[in-house]
Design a protein around this motif. Structure first.
Motif, PDB file in Angstrom:
ATOM      1  N   SER A  91       0.821  -1.212   0.000  1.00  0.00           N
ATOM      2  CA  SER A  91       0.000   0.000   0.000  1.00  0.00           C
ATOM      3  C   SER A  91       0.857   1.265   0.000  1.00  0.00           C
ATOM      4  CB  SER A  91      -0.936   0.016   1.219  1.00  0.00           C
ATOM      5  OG  SER A  91      -0.201   0.080   2.435  1.00  0.00           O
ATOM      6  N   THR A  92       2.178   1.128   0.139  1.00  0.00           N
ATOM      7  CA  THR A  92       3.063   2.304   0.158  1.00  0.00           C
ATOM      8  C   THR A  92       2.862   3.221  -1.046  1.00  0.00           C
ATOM      9  OG1 THR A  92       4.739   1.155   1.484  1.00  0.00           O
ATOM     10  CG2 THR A  92       5.466   3.069   0.229  1.00  0.00           C
ATOM     11  N   PRO A  93       2.809   2.703  -2.304  1.00  0.00           N
ATOM     12  CA  PRO A  93       2.619   3.615  -3.449  1.00  0.00           C
ATOM     13  C   PRO A  93       1.328   4.427  -3.373  1.00  0.00           C
ATOM     14  CG  PRO A  93       3.381   1.470  -4.203  1.00  0.00           C
ATOM     15  CD  PRO A  93       3.040   1.319  -2.759  1.00  0.00           C
ATOM     16  N   LEU A  94       0.314   3.903  -2.709  1.00  0.00           N
ATOM     17  CA  LEU A  94      -0.934   4.653  -2.559  1.00  0.00           C
ATOM     18  C   LEU A  94      -0.683   5.901  -1.717  1.00  0.00           C
ATOM     19  CD1 LEU A  94      -3.346   1.675  -1.748  1.00  0.00           C
ATOM     20  CD2 LEU A  94      -2.713   2.579  -3.995  1.00  0.00           C
ATOM     21  N   PHE A  95       0.045   5.718  -0.607  1.00  0.00           N
ATOM     22  CA  PHE A  95       0.369   6.851   0.254  1.00  0.00           C
ATOM     23  C   PHE A  95       1.374   7.786  -0.411  1.00  0.00           C
ATOM     24  CE2 PHE A  95      -0.946   3.553   3.347  1.00  0.00           C
ATOM     25  CZ  PHE A  95      -1.979   4.238   3.967  1.00  0.00           C
ATOM     26  N   ASN A 262      -1.736  -0.451  -7.841  1.00  0.00           N
ATOM     27  CA  ASN A 262      -0.344  -0.013  -7.986  1.00  0.00           C
ATOM     28  C   ASN A 262       0.117  -0.076  -9.440  1.00  0.00           C
ATOM     29  OD1 ASN A 262      -0.085   0.476  -5.286  1.00  0.00           O
ATOM     30  ND2 ASN A 262       0.991  -1.422  -4.816  1.00  0.00           N
ATOM     31  N   ALA A 263      -0.254  -1.158 -10.122  1.00  0.00           N
ATOM     32  CA  ALA A 263       0.149  -1.324 -11.518  1.00  0.00           C
ATOM     33  C   ALA A 263      -0.422  -0.196 -12.373  1.00  0.00           C
ATOM     34  CB  ALA A 263      -0.309  -2.678 -12.043  1.00  0.00           C
ATOM     35  N   TYR A 264      -1.668   0.178 -12.119  1.00  0.00           N
ATOM     36  CA  TYR A 264      -2.273   1.256 -12.912  1.00  0.00           C
ATOM     37  C   TYR A 264      -1.618   2.601 -12.597  1.00  0.00           C
ATOM     38  CZ  TYR A 264      -5.532   4.434 -15.054  1.00  0.00           C
ATOM     39  OH  TYR A 264      -6.073   5.420 -15.838  1.00  0.00           O
ATOM     40  N   ILE A 265      -1.341   2.857 -11.303  1.00  0.00           N
ATOM     41  CA  ILE A 265      -0.692   4.119 -10.927  1.00  0.00           C
ATOM     42  C   ILE A 265       0.676   4.224 -11.598  1.00  0.00           C
ATOM     43  CG2 ILE A 265       0.364   5.365  -9.006  1.00  0.00           C
ATOM     44  CD1 ILE A 265      -1.932   4.331  -7.244  1.00  0.00           C
TER      45      ILE A 265
END
Length: 289
Positions: A91-95, A262-265
């Motif tokens: 979840s790190t990339p979300l933050f 994450n892949a989409y971001i």
């Protein structure tokens, strides 16, 4: 990237094994100490230019926040199932997306915000607050991800001036003494096989970091990010083999949602970066036309 993913996966397994012998704070210290020892021959070999920096205060702040993230992540690896701890770490990339908006002033459009929201749905599915499956320990893993996102933003700022190797080197230089302080309060001398697991945390962590930075230099984030997701089945396999752990269906569903987000971001960030580079190239060629 695949080599980096396997190295980080083996580091997670070594951390879990090491925490059975010594406290989490001590595992963090030895991970940093052995990691620095593994790094020195590569960075200080004869003929290499000295690693200089003018950003020592920034490195101190980055290392302090990174150490807090590390302690939370190591605690999660030692007290949650390996699969759940690693799933929540994704979840790190979300933050990071949120931190980039608040800290760096980056503009995030609707599609990436939608991906972030969907990713957080995945986090909630794993944590399951208010249900019988909820564990307060899972919030420690989420805290590690939040702090890790701040570190990612700081690294982005530091690498605008210093090389990736310089960033890694000075991070370790600060990490070793900083992590020694909390370790001294709970110190237990390792013995026997514990030394092997502690050394493995440092060596695998350093190998993973070096391979990761080089992978990102050679390829696009959007193409490399899905490869890093292979860490989850790797640690899940070791969790089943060594600790008789299994992933429940909610963790699997939540992990798949987070990984897809994450892949989409990563894909959108790569597309926007290419567009920006194309515009810059066009603008740069305009005077000569």
């Amino acid at each position: 990237m695949l080599g980096s993913t396997f190295a980080f996966g083996l580091m997670a397994v070594a951390i879990r094994l090491a925490t059975a012998h010594v406290p989490t704070q001590e595992v963090a210290f030895f991970r940093n100490a052995f990691g620095l020892l593994a790094l020195l021959p590569m960075l200080l070999r004869p003929g290499r230019a000295p690693l200089r920096t003018r950003q020592l205060p920034q490195y101190l702040l980055r290392s302090a926040i990174g150490l807090c993230s590390m302690l939370c992540a190591f605690w999660a690896l030692g007290h949650l199932s390996l699969g759940q701890a690693v799933s929540l770490s994704y979840s790190t990339p979300l933050f990071v997306t949120i931190a980039a908006v608040l800290w760096l002033g980056e503009v995030v459009r609707v599609r990436r915000w939608a991906a972030v929201v969907i990713g957080f749905v995945g986090v909630l599915i794993i944590v399951r607050p208010g249900t019988a499956g909820f564990s307060a320990g899972s919030l420690v893993a989420v805290a590690a991800a939040v702090l890790g996102s701040l570190v990612a933003i700081q690294i982005k700022q530091l690498t605008r001036v210093d090389s990736a190797d310089t960033v890694v080197f000075y991070t370790y230089v600060f990490w070793v003494p900083l992590s020694l302080v909390p370790a001294l309060f709970v110190w237990v001398w390792p013995s026997g096989i514990a030394w092997l697991w502690l050394a493995a945390t440092g060596v695998m962590g350093t190998v993973g970091q070096l391979l990761w930075t080089r992978a990102l230099r050679l390829g696009e984030v959007s193409a490399l990010t899905p490869i890093s997701f292979t860490q989850l089945p790797l640690v899940t396999l070791f969790g089943w083999w060594l600790f008789d752990e299994t992933l429940d269906r909610w963790t699997v569903i939540g992990a798949l949602i987070i990984l897809s987000s994450n892949a989409y971001i990563a894909h959108r960030e790569a597309v926007l970066a290419r567009r920006a580079a194309s515009r810059a190239a066009t603008a740069g060629s305009a005077p000569g036309e």
